[in-house]
Design an enzyme around this catalytic site. Structure first.
Site, mmCIF file in Angstrom:
data_model
loop_
_atom_site.group_PDB
_atom_site.id
_atom_site.type_symbol
_atom_site.label_atom_id
_atom_site.label_comp_id
_atom_site.label_asym_id
_atom_site.label_seq_id
_atom_site.Cartn_x
_atom_site.Cartn_y
_atom_site.Cartn_z
ATOM 1 C CG ASP A 11 -1.858 1.211 1.215
ATOM 2 O OD1 ASP A 11 -2.450 1.484 0.153
ATOM 3 O OD2 ASP A 11 -1.955 1.906 2.234
ATOM 4 C CB SER A 12 0.229 4.733 -0.929
ATOM 5 O OG SER A 12 -1.025 4.804 -0.271
ATOM 6 C CB CYS A 74 -2.569 1.061 -2.768
ATOM 7 S SG CYS A 74 -2.630 2.798 -3.175
ATOM 8 C CD GLU A 160 -2.213 9.079 5.829
ATOM 9 O OE1 GLU A 160 -1.193 9.768 5.835
ATOM 10 O OE2 GLU A 160 -2.253 7.897 5.446
ATOM 11 C CB CYS A 194 -10.020 5.362 -0.695
ATOM 12 S SG CYS A 194 -8.580 6.073 0.132
ATOM 13 C CG HIS A 196 -6.678 6.381 4.266
ATOM 14 N ND1 HIS A 196 -5.894 5.649 3.414
ATOM 15 C CD2 HIS A 196 -5.825 7.111 5.031
ATOM 16 C CE1 HIS A 196 -4.622 5.930 3.646
ATOM 17 N NE2 HIS A 196 -4.560 6.810 4.622
HETATM 18 N N1 DGL Z 1 -4.004 3.859 -0.349
HETATM 19 C C1 DGL Z 1 -4.617 4.888 -1.137
HETATM 20 C C2 DGL Z 1 -5.816 4.323 -1.888
HETATM 21 O O1 DGL Z 1 -6.422 3.328 -1.505
HETATM 22 C C3 DGL Z 1 -5.051 6.075 -0.293
HETATM 23 C C4 DGL Z 1 -3.923 6.889 0.259
HETATM 24 C C5 DGL Z 1 -3.084 7.561 -0.817
HETATM 25 O O2 DGL Z 1 -3.583 8.456 -1.533
HETATM 26 O O3 DGL Z 1 -1.930 7.188 -0.928
HETATM 27 O O4 DGL Z 1 -6.193 4.884 -2.885
#
Ligand code: DGL
Length: 278
Positions: A11-12, A74, A160, A194, A196
């Site tokens: 993931d990012s 992600c 976050e 997403c 989050h």
């Molecule tokens: N993990 C990213 C997503 O699911 C969200 C956070 C980011 O923008 O890096 O799109």
């Protein structure tokens, strides 16, 4: 076990932990290696080229550590990089039997099963929504479904920063849901596209029109992975067992551990190792 290795989860940043949590519940005896590219997150506002390059580096890192299977938890990386890595990189790699899977297809399949009106909403980062990946996948698999999307660039920073109960969170959640539902009043299923957004679920539910269901993706991604391993015993044999999880981050290990508690809802103490990607 000799010759076996964990499932890589990329993931990012921290958000993929919401997906990882569900995957681990579905496959409790497997081992996992989670990689969060926290130093370069968020990916949401970044260009295709940059997300592809970062996702490539992360995939290579997890492959180099032995993972035969990598899950892109992600959405932004699944939307912008997955197809290119599957089509162009894997066939030319030193071991073309390795696999990379994403979150979009299983989520689209689950949304089709849930929706009665066949009008589905998607919320996600700017990158995910601009890529139109959800619409395109839906059109390919379920052409009768109408998809309406809304980018919600403020939602990730609110999560976050631990501001999910602040008035600003209410404002931005309501604003984007109102915008989405004003474009299509028949939507009965909302994809939280997403990593989050499950953290914002109580607030999202507060502003959803009656009869509409918000739809986090962890459970369906986990079920789809379980099904994939059942259908691919040759891959399942390469995944180690033991029920262990290890965590890699490109930011400070201490910071990762603290933030991971938001996403894993403080159920465990996470120890991370800091790595560099290039
Ligand atoms: N993990 C990213 C997503 O699911 C969200 C956070 C980011 O923008 O890096 O799109």
């Amino acid at each position: 076990m000799a010759g076996t290795a964990p499932i890589g989860i990329f993931d990012s940043g921290y958000g993929g932990l919401t997906i990882f949590e569900k995957i681990r519940e579905a496959l409790p005896d497997r081992d996992f290696l989670y990689l969060g590219d926290n130093a370069r997150a968020p990916y949401g506002p970044r260009s295709f080229e940059v997300v592809l390059e970062f996702a490539r580096q992360a995939t290579e890192h997890l492959f180099a550590r032995g993972c035969p299977l990598v899950i892109f938890a992600c959405n932004t990386a699944s939307a912008k990089a997955l197809r290119s890595i599957q089509r162009n990189d894997l066939p030319r790699s030193s071991d073309p039997t390795r696999r990379v899977l994403g979150v979009i297809r299983p989520t689209v399949e689950a949304a089709d099963a849930l929706s009665r009106t066949k009008h589905v909403g998607v919320v996600g980062t700017e990158g995910t929504i601009a890529s139109r990946s959800y619409e395109l996948e839906m059109r390919k698999l379920f052409p009768e479904i109408r998809v309406v999307s809304e980018a919600c660039p403020m939602w990730v920073p609110l999560v976050e920063n631990g501001e999910t109960e602040a008035p600003a969170a209410e404002y931005f959640v309501k604003r984007h849901l109102d915008a989405l539902f004003s474009r299509d009043g028949k939507i009965d299923t909302l994809i939280l596209g997403c990593t989050h957004y499950p953290v914002l679920l109580p607030l999202i539910r507060k502003f959803l029109p009656a009869g509409t269901r918000a739809f986090p993706q962890g459970a369906c991604v986990a079920e789809s992975l379980k099904d994939y391993l059942a259908r691919h015993p040759e891959m399942a044999r390469r995944i180690s067992r033991g029920g262990n999880a290890a965590f890699l981050t490109t930011e400070s290990a201490e910071r990762f551990s603290r933030a991971a508690e938001i996403f894993l809802r403080a159920r465990e103490r996470v120890r991370a190792e800091r790595i560099e990607l290039k």
